[in-house]
Design a protein around this motif. Sequence first.
Motif, PDB file in Angstrom:
ATOM      1  N   ASN A 101       0.849  -1.189   0.000  1.00  0.00           N
ATOM      2  CA  ASN A 101       0.000   0.000   0.000  1.00  0.00           C
ATOM      3  C   ASN A 101       0.882   1.236   0.000  1.00  0.00           C
ATOM      4  O   ASN A 101       2.100   1.154   0.040  1.00  0.00           O
ATOM      5  N   LYS A 102       0.256   2.384  -0.033  1.00  0.00           N
ATOM      6  CA  LYS A 102       1.023   3.632  -0.107  1.00  0.00           C
ATOM      7  C   LYS A 102       1.876   3.884   1.126  1.00  0.00           C
ATOM      8  O   LYS A 102       2.862   4.590   1.065  1.00  0.00           O
ATOM      9  N   LYS A 103       1.508   3.288   2.261  1.00  0.00           N
ATOM     10  CA  LYS A 103       2.263   3.505   3.491  1.00  0.00           C
ATOM     11  C   LYS A 103       3.600   2.769   3.479  1.00  0.00           C
ATOM     12  O   LYS A 103       4.513   3.134   4.192  1.00  0.00           O
ATOM     13  N   ASP A 104       3.674   1.695   2.696  1.00  0.00           N
ATOM     14  CA  ASP A 104       4.930   0.937   2.624  1.00  0.00           C
ATOM     15  C   ASP A 104       6.024   1.796   2.012  1.00  0.00           C
ATOM     16  O   ASP A 104       5.761   2.689   1.207  1.00  0.00           O
ATOM     17  N   GLN A 105       7.233   1.492   2.371  1.00  0.00           N
ATOM     18  CA  GLN A 105       8.361   2.220   1.804  1.00  0.00           C
ATOM     19  C   GLN A 105       8.472   1.918   0.318  1.00  0.00           C
ATOM     20  O   GLN A 105       8.445   0.760  -0.090  1.00  0.00           O
ATOM     21  N   GLN A 106       8.584   2.945  -0.476  1.00  0.00           N
ATOM     22  CA  GLN A 106       8.668   2.758  -1.923  1.00  0.00           C
ATOM     23  C   GLN A 106       9.982   2.090  -2.333  1.00  0.00           C
ATOM     24  O   GLN A 106      10.015   1.355  -3.308  1.00  0.00           O
ATOM     25  N   THR A 107      11.041   2.306  -1.566  1.00  0.00           N
ATOM     26  CA  THR A 107      12.299   1.643  -1.905  1.00  0.00           C
ATOM     27  C   THR A 107      12.186   0.138  -1.690  1.00  0.00           C
ATOM     28  O   THR A 107      12.785  -0.637  -2.428  1.00  0.00           O
ATOM     29  N   LEU A 108      11.383  -0.284  -0.703  1.00  0.00           N
ATOM     30  CA  LEU A 108      11.142  -1.708  -0.486  1.00  0.00           C
ATOM     31  C   LEU A 108      10.411  -2.303  -1.682  1.00  0.00           C
ATOM     32  O   LEU A 108      10.749  -3.384  -2.151  1.00  0.00           O
ATOM     33  N   LEU A 109       9.430  -1.606  -2.192  1.00  0.00           N
ATOM     34  CA  LEU A 109       8.703  -2.045  -3.383  1.00  0.00           C
ATOM     35  C   LEU A 109       9.657  -2.187  -4.569  1.00  0.00           C
ATOM     36  O   LEU A 109       9.638  -3.197  -5.280  1.00  0.00           O
ATOM     37  N   ASP A 110      10.498  -1.197  -4.777  1.00  0.00           N
ATOM     38  CA  ASP A 110      11.468  -1.245  -5.878  1.00  0.00           C
ATOM     39  C   ASP A 110      12.394  -2.449  -5.749  1.00  0.00           C
ATOM     40  O   ASP A 110      12.648  -3.158  -6.725  1.00  0.00           O
ATOM     41  N   ARG A 111      12.885  -2.694  -4.543  1.00  0.00           N
ATOM     42  CA  ARG A 111      13.807  -3.822  -4.320  1.00  0.00           C
ATOM     43  C   ARG A 111      13.107  -5.160  -4.513  1.00  0.00           C
ATOM     44  O   ARG A 111      13.675  -6.084  -5.092  1.00  0.00           O
ATOM     45  N   LYS A 112      11.873  -5.288  -4.021  1.00  0.00           N
ATOM     46  CA  LYS A 112      11.133  -6.541  -4.183  1.00  0.00           C
ATOM     47  C   LYS A 112      10.877  -6.828  -5.665  1.00  0.00           C
ATOM     48  O   LYS A 112      11.032  -7.949  -6.119  1.00  0.00           O
ATOM     49  N   TRP A 113      10.468  -5.827  -6.411  1.00  0.00           N
ATOM     50  CA  TRP A 113      10.233  -6.012  -7.846  1.00  0.00           C
ATOM     51  C   TRP A 113      11.522  -6.423  -8.559  1.00  0.00           C
ATOM     52  O   TRP A 113      11.531  -7.359  -9.338  1.00  0.00           O
ATOM     53  N   GLU A 114      12.592  -5.724  -8.281  1.00  0.00           N
ATOM     54  CA  GLU A 114      13.864  -6.031  -8.922  1.00  0.00           C
ATOM     55  C   GLU A 114      14.336  -7.445  -8.555  1.00  0.00           C
ATOM     56  O   GLU A 114      14.762  -8.202  -9.423  1.00  0.00           O
ATOM     57  N   SER A 115      14.226  -7.819  -7.302  1.00  0.00           N
ATOM     58  CA  SER A 115      14.636  -9.162  -6.866  1.00  0.00           C
ATOM     59  C   SER A 115      13.803 -10.242  -7.538  1.00  0.00           C
ATOM     60  O   SER A 115      14.328 -11.260  -7.994  1.00  0.00           O
ATOM     61  N   ALA A 157      15.278 -12.819 -10.292  1.00  0.00           N
ATOM     62  CA  ALA A 157      15.202 -14.244  -9.977  1.00  0.00           C
ATOM     63  C   ALA A 157      14.522 -15.002 -11.114  1.00  0.00           C
ATOM     64  O   ALA A 157      14.917 -16.120 -11.453  1.00  0.00           O
ATOM     65  N   CYS A 158      13.523 -14.393 -11.704  1.00  0.00           N
ATOM     66  CA  CYS A 158      12.830 -15.023 -12.829  1.00  0.00           C
ATOM     67  C   CYS A 158      13.757 -15.089 -14.050  1.00  0.00           C
ATOM     68  O   CYS A 158      13.849 -16.134 -14.698  1.00  0.00           O
ATOM     69  N   ILE A 159      14.455 -14.018 -14.347  1.00  0.00           N
ATOM     70  CA  ILE A 159      15.373 -13.976 -15.486  1.00  0.00           C
ATOM     71  C   ILE A 159      16.510 -14.976 -15.297  1.00  0.00           C
ATOM     72  O   ILE A 159      16.880 -15.691 -16.217  1.00  0.00           O
ATOM     73  N   GLY A 160      17.055 -15.022 -14.098  1.00  0.00           N
ATOM     74  CA  GLY A 160      18.196 -15.886 -13.820  1.00  0.00           C
ATOM     75  C   GLY A 160      17.815 -17.314 -13.460  1.00  0.00           C
ATOM     76  O   GLY A 160      18.678 -18.109 -13.101  1.00  0.00           O
ATOM     77  N   GLU A 161      16.508 -17.636 -13.555  1.00  0.00           N
ATOM     78  CA  GLU A 161      15.996 -18.966 -13.216  1.00  0.00           C
ATOM     79  C   GLU A 161      16.460 -19.411 -11.835  1.00  0.00           C
ATOM     80  O   GLU A 161      16.881 -20.532 -11.625  1.00  0.00           O
ATOM     81  N   GLU A 162      16.372 -18.474 -10.887  1.00  0.00           N
ATOM     82  CA  GLU A 162      16.789 -18.731  -9.513  1.00  0.00           C
ATOM     83  C   GLU A 162      15.643 -19.161  -8.611  1.00  0.00           C
ATOM     84  O   GLU A 162      15.860 -19.490  -7.460  1.00  0.00           O
ATOM     85  N   LEU A 163      14.431 -19.153  -9.120  1.00  0.00           N
ATOM     86  CA  LEU A 163      13.290 -19.573  -8.312  1.00  0.00           C
ATOM     87  C   LEU A 163      13.291 -21.094  -8.204  1.00  0.00           C
ATOM     88  O   LEU A 163      13.670 -21.792  -9.136  1.00  0.00           O
ATOM     89  N   GLU A 164      12.880 -21.605  -7.056  1.00  0.00           N
ATOM     90  CA  GLU A 164      12.933 -23.048  -6.813  1.00  0.00           C
ATOM     91  C   GLU A 164      12.042 -23.842  -7.752  1.00  0.00           C
ATOM     92  O   GLU A 164      12.332 -24.977  -8.067  1.00  0.00           O
ATOM     93  N   SER A 165      10.977 -23.253  -8.223  1.00  0.00           N
ATOM     94  CA  SER A 165      10.041 -23.953  -9.097  1.00  0.00           C
ATOM     95  C   SER A 165      10.240 -23.516 -10.544  1.00  0.00           C
ATOM     96  O   SER A 165      10.284 -22.329 -10.843  1.00  0.00           O
TER      97      SER A 165
END
Length: 95
Positions: free
Chosen positions: A52-66, A70-78
């Motif tokens: 939501n808007k109250k969450d830190q926007q830098t956290l959102l940016d980092r989660k999206w990038e991670s 992970a999807c690009i690098g096929e690092e997800l367990e599944s």
Amino acid sequence: MVRSVQQFFSYYCYLKRPSEMPHNHKLMFFRKGCRPMWEDWKDGGCWIWMSNKKDQQTLLDRKWESLLFACIGEELESSDVVGVVLSKRDKFTLL
């Protein structure tokens, strides 16, 4: 269509971070041949992380990038993960 990690980064460097994107926009990244349609994945599902808007926007940016890297690098367990979506709305953002 992205054919290599190098090509992906040549596009990625021009993308806005989620915190900089305008509202009511989506950004989707899927494997070749996979469409973001529920009808194509009748036995599938999705994970949703809502910020939501109250969450830190830098956290959102980092989660999206991670998640995207992970999807690009096929690092997800599944290997069943076929794509990622960023959906920016007025009151919240979904990954």
